[in-house]
Design a protein around this motif. Structure first.
Motif, PDB file in Angstrom:
ATOM      1  N   LEU A  99       7.872   9.328 -11.122  1.00  0.00           N
ATOM      2  CA  LEU A  99       9.234   9.648 -11.551  1.00  0.00           C
ATOM      3  C   LEU A  99       9.556  11.056 -11.074  1.00  0.00           C
ATOM      4  N   THR A 100      10.715  11.205 -10.453  1.00  0.00           N
ATOM      5  CA  THR A 100      11.127  12.533 -10.027  1.00  0.00           C
ATOM      6  C   THR A 100      12.442  12.918 -10.680  1.00  0.00           C
ATOM      7  N   HIS A 101      12.524  14.170 -11.114  1.00  0.00           N
ATOM      8  CA  HIS A 101      13.532  14.738 -12.013  1.00  0.00           C
ATOM      9  C   HIS A 101      13.165  14.355 -13.453  1.00  0.00           C
ATOM     10  N   LEU A 102      13.868  14.959 -14.394  1.00  0.00           N
ATOM     11  CA  LEU A 102      13.711  14.651 -15.810  1.00  0.00           C
ATOM     12  C   LEU A 102      15.083  14.716 -16.466  1.00  0.00           C
ATOM     13  N   PRO A 103      15.276  14.014 -17.581  1.00  0.00           N
ATOM     14  CA  PRO A 103      16.573  14.082 -18.266  1.00  0.00           C
ATOM     15  C   PRO A 103      16.893  15.496 -18.719  1.00  0.00           C
ATOM     16  N   LEU A 104      18.164  15.828 -18.645  1.00  0.00           N
ATOM     17  CA  LEU A 104      18.627  17.127 -19.133  1.00  0.00           C
ATOM     18  C   LEU A 104      19.331  17.024 -20.479  1.00  0.00           C
ATOM     19  N   GLU A 105      19.723  15.807 -20.869  1.00  0.00           N
ATOM     20  CA  GLU A 105      20.494  15.680 -22.106  1.00  0.00           C
ATOM     21  C   GLU A 105      19.611  15.586 -23.340  1.00  0.00           C
ATOM     22  N   ALA A 106      18.291  15.387 -23.155  1.00  0.00           N
ATOM     23  CA  ALA A 106      17.391  15.274 -24.296  1.00  0.00           C
ATOM     24  C   ALA A 106      15.955  15.433 -23.816  1.00  0.00           C
ATOM     25  N   VAL A 107      15.067  15.666 -24.753  1.00  0.00           N
ATOM     26  CA  VAL A 107      13.635  15.743 -24.469  1.00  0.00           C
ATOM     27  C   VAL A 107      13.051  14.338 -24.525  1.00  0.00           C
ATOM     28  N   VAL A 108      12.187  14.000 -23.601  1.00  0.00           N
ATOM     29  CA  VAL A 108      11.559  12.682 -23.653  1.00  0.00           C
ATOM     30  C   VAL A 108      10.754  12.561 -24.949  1.00  0.00           C
ATOM     31  N   GLY A 113       0.791  -1.231   0.000  1.00  0.00           N
ATOM     32  CA  GLY A 113       0.000   0.000   0.000  1.00  0.00           C
ATOM     33  C   GLY A 113       0.817   1.272   0.000  1.00  0.00           C
ATOM     34  N   LEU A 114       2.057   1.206  -0.503  1.00  0.00           N
ATOM     35  CA  LEU A 114       2.930   2.374  -0.534  1.00  0.00           C
ATOM     36  C   LEU A 114       3.222   2.775  -1.973  1.00  0.00           C
ATOM     37  N   LEU A 115       3.289   4.072  -2.220  1.00  0.00           N
ATOM     38  CA  LEU A 115       3.733   4.573  -3.514  1.00  0.00           C
ATOM     39  C   LEU A 115       5.230   4.343  -3.673  1.00  0.00           C
ATOM     40  N   SER A 116       5.652   4.115  -4.910  1.00  0.00           N
ATOM     41  CA  SER A 116       7.080   4.063  -5.218  1.00  0.00           C
ATOM     42  C   SER A 116       7.458   5.293  -6.031  1.00  0.00           C
ATOM     43  N   VAL A 117       8.592   5.893  -5.681  1.00  0.00           N
ATOM     44  CA  VAL A 117       9.081   7.106  -6.335  1.00  0.00           C
ATOM     45  C   VAL A 117      10.503   6.844  -6.807  1.00  0.00           C
ATOM     46  N   ALA A 118      10.751   7.004  -8.092  1.00  0.00           N
ATOM     47  CA  ALA A 118      12.082   6.748  -8.641  1.00  0.00           C
ATOM     48  C   ALA A 118      12.804   8.043  -8.966  1.00  0.00           C
ATOM     49  N   HIS A 119      14.003   8.197  -8.406  1.00  0.00           N
ATOM     50  CA  HIS A 119      14.926   9.255  -8.821  1.00  0.00           C
ATOM     51  C   HIS A 119      15.515   8.826 -10.153  1.00  0.00           C
ATOM     52  N   VAL A 120      15.336   9.648 -11.189  1.00  0.00           N
ATOM     53  CA  VAL A 120      15.931   9.344 -12.491  1.00  0.00           C
ATOM     54  C   VAL A 120      16.940  10.426 -12.821  1.00  0.00           C
ATOM     55  N   SER A 121      18.057  10.013 -13.397  1.00  0.00           N
ATOM     56  CA  SER A 121      19.168  10.937 -13.604  1.00  0.00           C
ATOM     57  C   SER A 121      19.441  11.239 -15.067  1.00  0.00           C
ATOM     58  N   ALA A 122      18.875  10.449 -15.970  1.00  0.00           N
ATOM     59  CA  ALA A 122      19.162  10.590 -17.396  1.00  0.00           C
ATOM     60  C   ALA A 122      18.084   9.839 -18.169  1.00  0.00           C
TER      61      ALA A 122
END
Length: 419
Positions: free
Chosen positions: A213-222, A189-198
């Protein structure tokens, strides 16, 4: 207790705005909301005059790091952030104690925390934090989540990062392990939160079924395929634009929004000296330590725009991780006002940005008692001069803050922390 009445302010209730109305609260709970008062009717005796102002739910920062510092929760509240969602803190007994303290202290922002995060053995940040529990493979996932839940974690944070943005090349959690962690959290019953770096880590988190998902890629647009899958799978994104702006190359016209907070008198006058110095000169705790030309802030803005247009929920979170002695330019409380400005720059309307910092994080993180202005909800409220649904920076013109119905003495805080 005699009810408090705020009369004549426009009301942003967490999703939409009505004209001048009236909100009443007592014993920490909103008791009445009048959105269409009788024209010409006199204000109730003793009411706070909100003419020309806007009343909002207390703001929620969906990604912070408090580091056990009570002062960070006070700083957050001084800027209208009544709840913080902390994404990594320890040791567990201190995290639980601070959450319990904040719950009963109306002079602090309320606190929810992931506690200790999941990372790979010898990975980031475990390699620099001896004693931090790690997850060696899928078989360790259920026990890890069970331990965090027993310690009082409110959600599970998963680190999908190989350390490259910090000048290292480290082991990272693989897809099978992240999937097992997300599944274990869901079962409990817990949410999962992923730190993404790229981009690679964002795709891995998406493939693994992580909720947020927390953060977003800086090297390209999704790309559009990523956006489509995120929307279809019901994923939520906390882009943390405030810290990404400081972690990347920003091209084109315009000032750095996060740094410019220190020059805005609506903000600067209530910043303690260490926080003011961190905003203007600090460089710790950023997502990328030495950005290359490919790390462009515009990529993150474009990704937010694509995700938002596709209906992917976007929540306001800053990754605030300043504390006295750690000069991160993303400071608690104040930086959420930069985040709101950046969300509008990315294409959200001001109302949508306000929802991203109020009703949306409350809904997705199960904070059913707050985030909206309605009878029966907590009297976590922010009164500002002007109309932030037209000019998002009006959230900085704070006239009153209530947490659990108790008014925060902002002027006393300013005087006490000025030196």
């Amino acid at each position: 207790m005699r009810p408090v009445i705020i009369d004549g302010a426009r009301i942003f209730d967490g999703t939409s705005t009505t004209g001048p109305g009236r909100v009443e609260f007592a014993d920490g709970v909103i008791t009445r909301v009048v959105t269409h008062p009788t024209p010409g009717a006199p204000a109730p005796a003793g009411a706070i005059d909100g003419t020309g102002m806007t009343l909002l739910p207390g703001l929620i920062d969906a990604h912070t790091h408090v580091f056990g510092a009570e002062s960070n929760l006070e700083l957050a509240l001084a800027f209208g952030v009544t709840t913080e969602l902390d994404m990594f803190m320890g040791p567990p007994e201190e995290t639980r104690a601070l959450c319990e303290l904040a719950a009963g202290r109306p002079d602090l922002a309320d606190l929810r925390s992931a506690g200790l995060l999941a990372s790979a053995p010898e990975g980031h940040p475990a390699v620099t934090m001896p004693g931090l529990p790690t997850v060696a493979g899928p078989g360790d996932a259920d026990a890890f989540v069970a331990d965090r839940q027993a310690e009082g974690a409110h959600f599970i944070k998963i680190m999908v990062d190989d350390g490259v943005n910090h000048g290292m090349s480290l082991p990272a959690l693989d897809r099978a392990t992240v999937t097992a962690l997300a599944d274990a959290a869901r079962r409990r019953g817990l949410l999962s939160v992923a730190h993404v770096s790229a981009m690679w880590s964002a795709r891995l988190a998406l493939d693994s079924g992580v909720d947020v998902l927390t953060h977003l890629p800086l090297e390209a647009v999704v790309d559009e395929e990523f956006v489509r899958r995120a929307a279809e799978d019901g994923r939520v994104v906390i882009p943390t634009l405030a810290i990404l702006e400081l972690s990347a190359v920003r091209t084109g016209p315009g000032v750095n929004v996060a740094r410019s907070l220190a020059e805005d008198p609506r903000i600067a006058g209530h910043l303690p000296p260490d926080a003011h110095a961190a905003i203007t000169e600090g460089g710790e705790g950023l997502c990328v330590e030495h950005p290359s030309p490919e790390h462009r802030f515009g990529h993150a803005l474009s990704s937010v725009a694509r995700l938002h247009r596709a209906g992917v929920p976007v929540l306001a979170g800053t990754d605030a991780n300043h504390r006295p002695g750690r000069a991160c330019p993303v400071v608690h409380g104040a930086s959420l006002h930069a985040e709101l400005t950046l969300l509008v720059e990315a294409g959200l309307t001001p109302e949508q940005a306000l929802a991203a910092a109020t009703s949306a994080p409350a809904a997705y993180f199960g904070l059913t008692d707050r985030g909206v202005i309605a009878p029966g909800r907590r009297a976590d409220l922010l009164l500002v001069a002007g109309d932030p649904t037209k000019d998002i920076t009006a959230t900085r013109a704070i006239e009153g803050i209530w947490r659990g119905g108790v008014r925060f003495d902002r002027e006393a805080y300013r005087k006490r922390t000025a030196s």
